[in-house]
Design a protein around this motif. Structure first.
Motif, PDB file in Angstrom:
ATOM      1  N   LEU A   1       0.867  -1.172   0.000  1.00 52.80           N
ATOM      2  CA  LEU A   1       0.000   0.000   0.000  1.00 52.80           C
ATOM      3  C   LEU A   1       0.905   1.223   0.000  1.00 52.80           C
ATOM      4  O   LEU A   1       1.696   1.417   0.911  1.00 52.80           O
ATOM      5  CB  LEU A   1      -0.871   0.018   1.255  1.00 52.80           C
ATOM      6  CG  LEU A   1      -1.875   1.162   1.272  1.00 52.80           C
ATOM      7  CD1 LEU A   1      -3.090   0.813   0.424  1.00 52.80           C
ATOM      8  CD2 LEU A   1      -2.299   1.500   2.681  1.00 52.80           C
ATOM      9  N   ASP A   2       0.800   1.990  -1.063  1.00 50.93           N
ATOM     10  CA  ASP A   2       1.667   3.155  -1.196  1.00 50.93           C
ATOM     11  C   ASP A   2       0.795   4.362  -1.478  1.00 50.93           C
ATOM     12  O   ASP A   2       0.245   4.505  -2.565  1.00 50.93           O
ATOM     13  CB  ASP A   2       2.652   2.915  -2.346  1.00 50.93           C
ATOM     14  CG  ASP A   2       3.675   4.035  -2.445  1.00 50.93           C
ATOM     15  OD1 ASP A   2       3.525   5.049  -1.726  1.00 50.93           O
ATOM     16  OD2 ASP A   2       4.619   3.885  -3.239  1.00 50.93           O
ATOM     17  N   THR A   3       0.667   5.216  -0.476  1.00 50.39           N
ATOM     18  CA  THR A   3      -0.252   6.352  -0.631  1.00 50.39           C
ATOM     19  C   THR A   3       0.494   7.632  -0.971  1.00 50.39           C
ATOM     20  O   THR A   3      -0.088   8.713  -0.934  1.00 50.39           O
ATOM     21  CB  THR A   3      -1.056   6.590   0.666  1.00 50.39           C
ATOM     22  OG1 THR A   3      -0.123   6.898   1.717  1.00 50.39           O
ATOM     23  CG2 THR A   3      -1.854   5.379   1.046  1.00 50.39           C
TER      24      THR A   3
ATOM     25  N   ARG B   1       1.624   8.793  -3.720  1.00 54.18           N
ATOM     26  CA  ARG B   1       1.187   9.481  -4.929  1.00 54.18           C
ATOM     27  C   ARG B   1      -0.336   9.571  -4.917  1.00 54.18           C
ATOM     28  O   ARG B   1      -1.017   8.544  -4.859  1.00 54.18           O
ATOM     29  CB  ARG B   1       1.641   8.679  -6.153  1.00 54.18           C
ATOM     30  CG  ARG B   1       1.524   9.429  -7.432  1.00 54.18           C
ATOM     31  CD  ARG B   1       2.202   8.679  -8.560  1.00 54.18           C
ATOM     32  NE  ARG B   1       2.201   9.515  -9.740  1.00 54.18           N
ATOM     33  CZ  ARG B   1       1.880   9.076 -10.957  1.00 54.18           C
ATOM     34  NH1 ARG B   1       1.587   7.822 -11.143  1.00 54.18           N
ATOM     35  NH2 ARG B   1       1.890   9.894 -11.977  1.00 54.18           N
ATOM     36  N   PRO B   2      -0.866  10.782  -4.975  1.00 49.20           N
ATOM     37  CA  PRO B   2      -2.329  10.897  -4.867  1.00 49.20           C
ATOM     38  C   PRO B   2      -3.050  10.255  -6.055  1.00 49.20           C
ATOM     39  O   PRO B   2      -2.517  10.176  -7.155  1.00 49.20           O
ATOM     40  CB  PRO B   2      -2.581  12.410  -4.822  1.00 49.20           C
ATOM     41  CG  PRO B   2      -1.296  13.056  -5.187  1.00 49.20           C
ATOM     42  CD  PRO B   2      -0.202  12.072  -5.058  1.00 49.20           C
ATOM     43  N   VAL B   3      -4.262   9.790  -5.771  1.00 52.81           N
ATOM     44  CA  VAL B   3      -5.062   9.121  -6.800  1.00 52.81           C
ATOM     45  C   VAL B   3      -5.251  10.002  -8.027  1.00 52.81           C
ATOM     46  O   VAL B   3      -5.233   9.525  -9.159  1.00 52.81           O
ATOM     47  CB  VAL B   3      -6.437   8.719  -6.209  1.00 52.81           C
ATOM     48  CG1 VAL B   3      -7.363   8.226  -7.295  1.00 52.81           C
ATOM     49  CG2 VAL B   3      -6.264   7.646  -5.157  1.00 52.81           C
TER      50      VAL B   3
END
Ligand code: FES
Ligand code: FE2
Lengths: 389, 84
Positions: free
Chosen positions: A357-359, A361-363
Motif C-alpha cells: 500500500l503506497d499512498t 502518490r495521490p489518486v
C-alpha cells in the motif's frame, strides 16, 4: 470442525476450528540468556509441557523435559551438579543431551535412560529453543539472524519485558498484516505499508507519521518527530526483529525491537518485547538508555492495547475483510507451514507473496496519467488511420 | 487448520502478468491505485533478475516488475477498481 453452517439468511457467521493442539516448528526465544545463568535450574512452561532450563558447568544452556524419567521428580526443583541437572527426588543426573549420566546409588544406568531435550542457541544475549514435533534438528537455513547492535558498545543493553497473555498466539501473529489496527489501536498513521511472505520469513515494511490528533505538538527547542521507518520480519513462527528508525528534524534514532512469544499451551503464551537503541553524538550514553526505557514503556502500552482487544475478542477463521484490510488469509497460509510436518509443507505456504500500500502518490495523479495515456493512444490511432479520434 | 481462500479474490481475481524486463510470470491484483498484491511462484523467483542478484536479507521487491505492473495498470491490462 465447530464451524456453523450459514443458513439461508444473510447473517455472517463467525467460524473457528478448535485451536491446534500441536505447537509450531521453529526457534522460540525464552528471553535474556543472562537470566538462566545464575547457577540455578529454571522452570519454563512451554509447548504444553514443563521444561527445565539449566546452565551446565561448561557454560552451555540446556533445555530438558522437567519430569525425571525415574519416578517423575521435577528437575527444575533440583540442583545443578557439574554438567548435569540432579533430580531432587533420588539425585539421578541428567545431561543436556537428555541422557542420564549417573545414578549415585547404582552401579549402572539403565538402558533407555533418555529424556526429551531441546536444541538451544545462545545468541545476542538471548536464549532460543528449537521446537519440532517431528523431532528433527533445525535445518541450517532456518535460523535467527544476528543483530549487530546487540553485542556492540555503541548500542544500549536490552531492555526486556515478558507478559503472559491468555489467548492463542495466532492473535499476535495476525498483527503483521493488520494495517488498520495501527491507526485505531496504536495511533500511528502508515503512509507506506508492505508485507512480504517468503519461505519461513514474513515481513512488514512500514513508513509512517504519528497521528497529529493523538500526541501533543513538540515544544520549542524539543526535537520534532517527522516520521518513522520500520522493517520487521518474523523469522519463523514466533521471533520478530524490527529495525526501527525514528526521524526527527535534528537527528535519526536507530533501534532494534524484538516482538517474540512462545506458547505456554494452546490458550496462552508469553509475549516478549526487547529493545536496543544506538548511541550517537546527539544521543550519547545515558540519553540512549533513557530513550530505550521510554520506547520500551511505549511498546508495553501498545501491547496492553492489543491485549485488551485479545482478551475480549473471538477467535475467527473467516474474517470478513474489506479491500483496505491487509492479507490476513495469505499470512495465515504462510503461518500454517509451521503446524504441519515438513513433508506436508505445500508450495503455496512458502511461495513469495507481496502486498503493498503506497499512498505517497495521490489518486488524482494516477487518473491524470491514465487520461493522458488514453489521449496519446487516441492521437496515435488517428495519426495512423488518418481519421480523427 | 484449514487454509481458507481470501474471499476478496472472488470478486476480483489475481491476473497474470509478465515482467517486461526478465519475463518472470506472476499473478497481480490491484484493489486501488495505491494497493498492489503480487503472487510469485518458484519459477518467477528463479527468473527475476533483481531477485537473483539481491544480497542477503529481505528482498523488498523488484523495481522492473513494479514498473511493469504500473504500466499494465495505466494501460488497462490490470484492472483497477474505480474509487468513489
Ligand atoms: S524421580 Fe528423579 S531421581 Fe527419582
Ligand atoms: Fe498491535
Amino acid at each position: 470442525m465447530t464451524a456453523v453452517e450459514a443458513g439461508n439468511d444473510d447473517i455472517r457467521r463467525i467460524e473457528a476450528e478448535a485451536v491446534p493442539t500441536r505447537f509450531a516448528r521453529g526457534w522460540h526465544c525464552l528471553g535474556l540468556s543472562e537470566k538462566f545463568k545464575d547457577g540455578k535450574p529454571h522452570t519454563v512452561k512451554a509447548f504444553g509441557q514443563k521444561l527445565v532450563v539449566f546452565q551446565s558447568g561448561d557454560g552451555k544452556l540446556n533445555v530438558l523435559d522437567a519430569y525425571c524419567r525415574h519416578m517423575g521428580g521435577d528437575l527444575s526443583q533440583g540442583e545443578i551438579k557439574g554438567d548435569e541437572i540432579a533430580c531432587p527426588f533420588h539425585d539421578w543426573r541428567w545431561g543436556g543431551d537428555g541422557r542420564c549420566k549417573k545414578i549415585p546409588y547404582s552401579r549402572r544406568v539403565p538402558l533407555r535412560a533418555r529424556t526429551a531435550s531441546w536444541v538451544t542457541m545462545d545468541q545476542d544475549g538471548l536464549l532460543f529453543v528449537w521446537n519440532d514435533p517431528e523431532g528433527n534438528p533445525p535445518p541450517p537455513e532456518v535460523t535467527i539472524p544476528r543483530m549487530e547492535g546487540a553485542t556492540r558498545d555503541d548500542w544500549t543493553d536490552w531492555v526486556w519485558t515478558e507478559t503472559v497473555v491468555h489467548t492463542n498466539c495466532r492473535e499476535v501473529v495476525d498483527n503483521v498484516v493488520d494495517m488498520a489496527h495501527f491507526f485505531y489501536v496504536h495511533y500511528s498513521f502508515p503512509t507506506y505499508f508492505k508485507n512480504i511472505f517468503e519461505g519461513h520469513v514474513a515481513t512488514q515494511i512500514m513508513k509512517g507519521t504519528g497521528r497529529q490528533d493523538t500526541r501533543p505538538p513538540a515544544k520549542d527547542g524539543e526535537p520534532k518527530l517527522l516520521g518513522n521507518d520500520s522493517v520487521a520480519s518474523y523469522h519463523g513462527p514466533s521471533f520478530m526483529i524490527d529495525e526501527l528508525t525514528y526521524h526527527y528534524d535534528t537527528m535519526d534514532i536507530n533501534s532494534v525491537l524484538i516482538n517474540a512469544h512462545y506458547p505456554i499451551d494452546a490458550n496462552s503464551f508469553v509475549l516478549h518485547s526487547g529493545i536496543i537503541v544506538q548511541r550517537t553524538d546527539t544521543l550519547p550514553g545515558p540519553a540512549a538508555d533513557e530513550m530505550a526505557r521510554k520506547m520500551s514503556s511505549f511498546i508495553l502500552k501498545g501491547f496492553d492495547q492489543d491485549v485488551q482487544i485479545w482478551k475480549n475478542k473471538a477467535r475467527i477463521d473467516n474474517p470478513l475483510l474489506c479491500e483496505e484490510d491487509g492479507p490476513v488469509y495469505q499470512l495465515r497460509r504462510w503461518y500454517e507451514q509451521f503446524y504441519v510436518d515438513v513433508a506436508d509443507v505445500r508450495p503455496e505456504m512458502v511461495e513469495r507473496f507481496e502486498f503493498e500500500l503506497d499512498t505517497t502518490r495521490p489518486v488524482e495523479a494516477w487518473k491524470r496519467e491514465v487520461e493522458e495515456n488514453l489521449a496519446r493512444k487516441a492521437a496515435e490511432l488517428s495519426a495512423s488511420t488518418g481519421r480523427p479520434a | 487448520m484449514t487454509i481458507r481462500p481470501d474471499d476478496r479474490l472472488l470478486d476480483a481475481p489475481m491476473q497474470p502478468l509478465t515482467c517486461r524486463r526478465c519475463g518472470a510470470g506472476v499473478q497481480v491484483r490491484k484493489a486501488s491505485w495505491h494497493q498492489t498484491s503480487v503472487q510469485w511462484n518458484a519459477d518467477a523467483t528463479g527468473t527475476c533478475q533483481e531477485r537473483r542478484t539481491a544480497g542477503a536479507g529481505v528482498f523488498a521487491g523488484c523495481a522492473a516488475l513494479r514498473d511493469s505492473i504500473v504500466q499494465a495498470a495505466l494501460d488497462g491490462e490490470i484492472a483497477v477498481p474505480e474509487e468513489s
